[in-house]
Design a protein around this motif. Sequence first.
Motif, short mmCIF file in Angstrom:
data_model
loop_
_atom_site.label_atom_id
_atom_site.label_comp_id
_atom_site.label_asym_id
_atom_site.label_seq_id
_atom_site.Cartn_x
_atom_site.Cartn_y
_atom_site.Cartn_z
N LYS A 71 0.83 -1.20 0.00
CA LYS A 71 0.00 0.00 0.00
C LYS A 71 0.87 1.25 0.00
N LEU A 72 1.96 1.22 0.78
CA LEU A 72 2.87 2.36 0.83
C LEU A 72 3.51 2.59 -0.54
N SER A 73 3.82 1.49 -1.23
CA SER A 73 4.42 1.62 -2.56
C SER A 73 3.44 2.27 -3.54
N VAL A 74 2.16 1.84 -3.45
CA VAL A 74 1.13 2.42 -4.32
C VAL A 74 0.96 3.90 -4.04
N VAL A 75 0.88 4.24 -2.75
CA VAL A 75 0.70 5.65 -2.37
C VAL A 75 1.90 6.47 -2.80
N SER A 76 3.09 5.91 -2.65
CA SER A 76 4.29 6.65 -3.01
C SER A 76 4.36 6.91 -4.51
N ARG A 77 3.93 5.93 -5.32
CA ARG A 77 3.97 6.12 -6.78
C ARG A 77 2.89 7.11 -7.23
N ASN A 78 1.85 7.22 -6.46
CA ASN A 78 0.73 8.10 -6.86
C ASN A 78 0.53 9.20 -5.82
N PHE A 79 1.63 9.84 -5.47
CA PHE A 79 1.55 10.85 -4.42
C PHE A 79 0.69 12.03 -4.82
N SER A 80 0.53 12.23 -6.14
CA SER A 80 -0.30 13.36 -6.58
C SER A 80 -1.78 13.08 -6.36
N VAL A 81 -2.12 11.79 -6.25
CA VAL A 81 -3.53 11.42 -6.07
C VAL A 81 -3.90 11.46 -4.58
N TYR A 82 -2.94 11.03 -3.68
CA TYR A 82 -3.22 10.94 -2.26
C TYR A 82 -2.75 12.19 -1.53
N SER A 83 -3.46 12.53 -0.51
CA SER A 83 -3.08 13.70 0.28
C SER A 83 -1.85 13.37 1.12
N GLU A 84 -1.26 14.45 1.64
CA GLU A 84 -0.07 14.28 2.47
C GLU A 84 -0.39 13.45 3.73
N ASP A 85 -1.59 13.66 4.29
CA ASP A 85 -1.99 12.89 5.48
C ASP A 85 -2.11 11.42 5.17
N LYS A 86 -2.67 11.09 3.99
CA LYS A 86 -2.80 9.67 3.61
C LYS A 86 -1.43 9.02 3.43
N ILE A 87 -0.51 9.78 2.81
CA ILE A 87 0.84 9.24 2.60
C ILE A 87 1.51 8.99 3.94
#
Length: 375
Positions: A71-87
């Motif tokens: 999940k962290l890898s997905v969030v990291s690759r799509n940081f523009s989609v997820y908010s800073e709090d989610k990351i």
Amino acid sequence: METWDHDLDYIIQEMIETVKNSKDEVFHISEESRKEYERIKTELEDLKEKVAVVIEEGDQLEINSKAARRKLSVVSRNFSVYSEDKIREAYDNAHKIQSEFIVKRDKEKALRERRDDLELRLKSIEKMVERAEGLMGKISIVLNYLSEDFKHISDLLQNAQEKQAFGLQIIEAQEEERRKLSREMHDGPAQMLANILLRSEIVDRTYRKGDTESAMKEMRNVRTLIRSSLQEVRRIIYDLRPMALDDLGLVPTIKKYIATLEEQHPNIHFQYRAKEERLASQYEVALFRLIQESIQNAIKHAKAERIDVKLEIVKDYVTAVIKDNGIGFDRSQKKDKSFGLIGMNERIDMLGGELDIVTKVGEGTKIYIKIPLSS
């Protein structure tokens, strides 16, 4: 001739009683070892269940850790989609699960090592029980031989000198067997426990490097248990036959015996006034056993904080006084089968001495012994 017959019968009867007492002592050791075996077996079974639970929890944490990292890898690759709090949340969650997984594996390792150690101890105690049972079988054979065949020994001996020599040979054989058993137990259980203690200290140092506090605490408990076991084995060896009694005499042996108890009970004080020449063997053995039994009673039963031992040897008699500040006891309520007191009375009677016990509940105990010295 009748007097010699009576003396030999008395010696044989004493020999039989001694063998019976030895059998009881070995049986007691066997039963205590068996209890320890069952206790460790129960602890081991409980520990195995804990290991299984920890393994299962560790496996689940490993699965969760992999999922969190994905999940962290997905969030990291799509940081523009997820908010800073989610990351941040994904990162913290992955880190938390990974830390829990590491701690759980460390706990699993410690439990496995503890389990392996208990299994080794279980095997060692099992062998000790087997040896004790084998020894009991041999003692039973000797006891049967003494009880049956020795009843007719007087008819086989022709004169008083032969009977006296035969009695002395019996006593010497008895003492030789005690010395042999003492050496055997010293080279066996005592060395085994010492090696286990050394191993626990090595594991202790290994755990220190990993800062595993709970493991360190457990190993300290193990060392304490092992030291107690080693002390008990050595006490048994000493009880069988203190070799210093033959070599050095009564006073040095008492000093050495008290020194062996310093760790268990440091507040034992010994005073003596004695002539330089040695006493006859039967007096030294009897006096040492009487003082030893009195000290052990004060430690085990009276729970005394201080024990004072005084010994005086003059030309015609020996006196010994053992005083403690323990809980005392009511002599009127003492059970008939108090084997310690029975044994002390028997030794005193054999030498024509006196035994007086002064005690009250809550006021300690004072044991007074006086034995005349025959020419």
